[in-house]
Design an enzyme around this catalytic site. Structure first.
Site, PDB file in Angstrom:
ATOM      1  N   ASP A  56     -19.658 -19.864 -25.625  1.00 14.96           N
ATOM      2  CA  ASP A  56     -19.248 -18.500 -25.279  1.00 14.96           C
ATOM      3  C   ASP A  56     -19.279 -18.234 -23.775  1.00 14.96           C
ATOM      4  O   ASP A  56     -18.973 -17.136 -23.330  1.00 14.96           O
ATOM      5  CB  ASP A  56     -20.094 -17.462 -26.015  1.00 14.96           C
ATOM      6  CG  ASP A  56     -21.585 -17.586 -25.706  1.00 14.96           C
ATOM      7  OD1 ASP A  56     -21.971 -18.529 -24.996  1.00 14.96           O
ATOM      8  OD2 ASP A  56     -22.359 -16.748 -26.209  1.00 14.96           O
ATOM      9  N   LYS A 108     -22.984  -9.361 -24.028  1.00 13.97           N
ATOM     10  CA  LYS A 108     -21.895  -9.072 -24.966  1.00 13.97           C
ATOM     11  C   LYS A 108     -22.507  -8.889 -26.349  1.00 13.97           C
ATOM     12  O   LYS A 108     -23.621  -9.334 -26.633  1.00 13.97           O
ATOM     13  CB  LYS A 108     -20.842 -10.187 -24.980  1.00 13.97           C
ATOM     14  CG  LYS A 108     -21.360 -11.582 -25.336  1.00 13.97           C
ATOM     15  CD  LYS A 108     -21.501 -11.842 -26.832  1.00 13.97           C
ATOM     16  CE  LYS A 108     -22.062 -13.220 -27.101  1.00 13.97           C
ATOM     17  NZ  LYS A 108     -22.601 -13.342 -28.494  1.00 13.97           N
TER      18      LYS A 108
END
Length: 267
Positions: free
Chosen positions: A132, A8
């Site tokens: 995350d 990401k």
């Protein structure tokens, strides 16, 4: 069974305040990109972990996939597995590669052993592994806040743009990155700013880590400048670095950048 964890990028990152527990509240946009590891599990007589590709630092028992196995083993009667991870996502790059591997590993165990876990249940396990990590269960663009582990879905589609990522030969530790920032409340939240046209992001969307990281590592600052020189509409360091991404409206010529850096295209 094989699965392919993806990376990401962080579009914008504001460090808002230091928490009483020593962590920081922040806000950022997580956006998945197509740089992938390969993760395989097979049933075995004992739990083991091996890796190929990029060298993974640290002890095997500290690997997030191994921790994820023990986490689920507390609640489910799952057999030992042999874990093989082929590492391709750059390490220490601000791309969430380790977190992605852990989340996809939990998804793989759930699928392979028919544990029946919902997305929300898998997210709950992931929160125990890293801030995350939970993002990669649903793996869709989100506005992330608090410690980066609370999410609000957003409508963000960059498929009509060319995203490239550059990994310079530099390592930035998380401790170094956080040590150089001063938490500051934001006037305009990324939740609203991300709705502006990509052509305006350069004026409004920033990464609070860049100032100190660029000061300590001018090579990273140079990569960002080179992406803008190549025609990027927006360029930024991802997370705490050291990778830098650029968003283009057409395929750029990055041959000069690729001479000294690792470059990923068509993301």
């Amino acid at each position: 069974m094989i699965i392919f964890p993806n990376a990401k990028i962080n579009i914008g990152l504001n460090i808002i305040e230091r928490r009483d527990d020593g962590y920081h509240n922040l806000e950022t946009i997580f956006y998945p990109i197509k740089i992938n590891d390969a993760l395989e599990i097979v049933e075995a007589d004992k739990l083991s972990f091996e890796s190929t590709g990029l060298e993974i630092p640290g002890r095997v028992e500290d690997n997030l996939c191994v921790k994820g196995y023990h986490l689920l083993k507390k609640d489910f009667d799952i057999p030992p597995v042999k874990i093989h991870l082929h590492k391709n996502i750059p390490i220490g790059a601000g791309l969430g590669g380790g977190s992605s591997d852990a989340a996809f590993f939990i998804r793989l165990l759930n699928q392979n052993f028919e544990l029946g876990l919902t997305d929300d249940q898998m997210i709950s396990y992931c929160r125990k592994l890293g801030a995350d990590c939970a993002f990669f269960i649903k793996n869709k663009p989100v506005f992330a806040f608090e410690m980066g582990d609370e999410f609000e879905p957003i409508r963000l589609d960059l498929s009509n743009y060319k995203i490239v990522l550059v990994m310079p030969p530099v390592h930035v530790s998380t401790g170094e990155a956080y040590g150089g920032v001063k938490p500051t409340p934001v006037k305009d939240s990324l939740m609203e700013l991300i709705d502006k046209p990509v052509t305006e992001w350069k004026r409004f969307i920033k990464n609070d880590f860049e100032a100190s990281v660029f000061s300590n590592h001018p090579l990273i600052r140079g990569v960002k400048a080179s992406l803008y020189e190549a025609g990027a509409l927006y360029a930024s360091m991802s997370g705490s670095g050291a990778s830098v991404f650029g968003i283009f409206d057409k395929t750029p010529d990055l041959s000069a950048i690729a001479e000294t850096n690792q470059v990923f295209t068509d993301l």
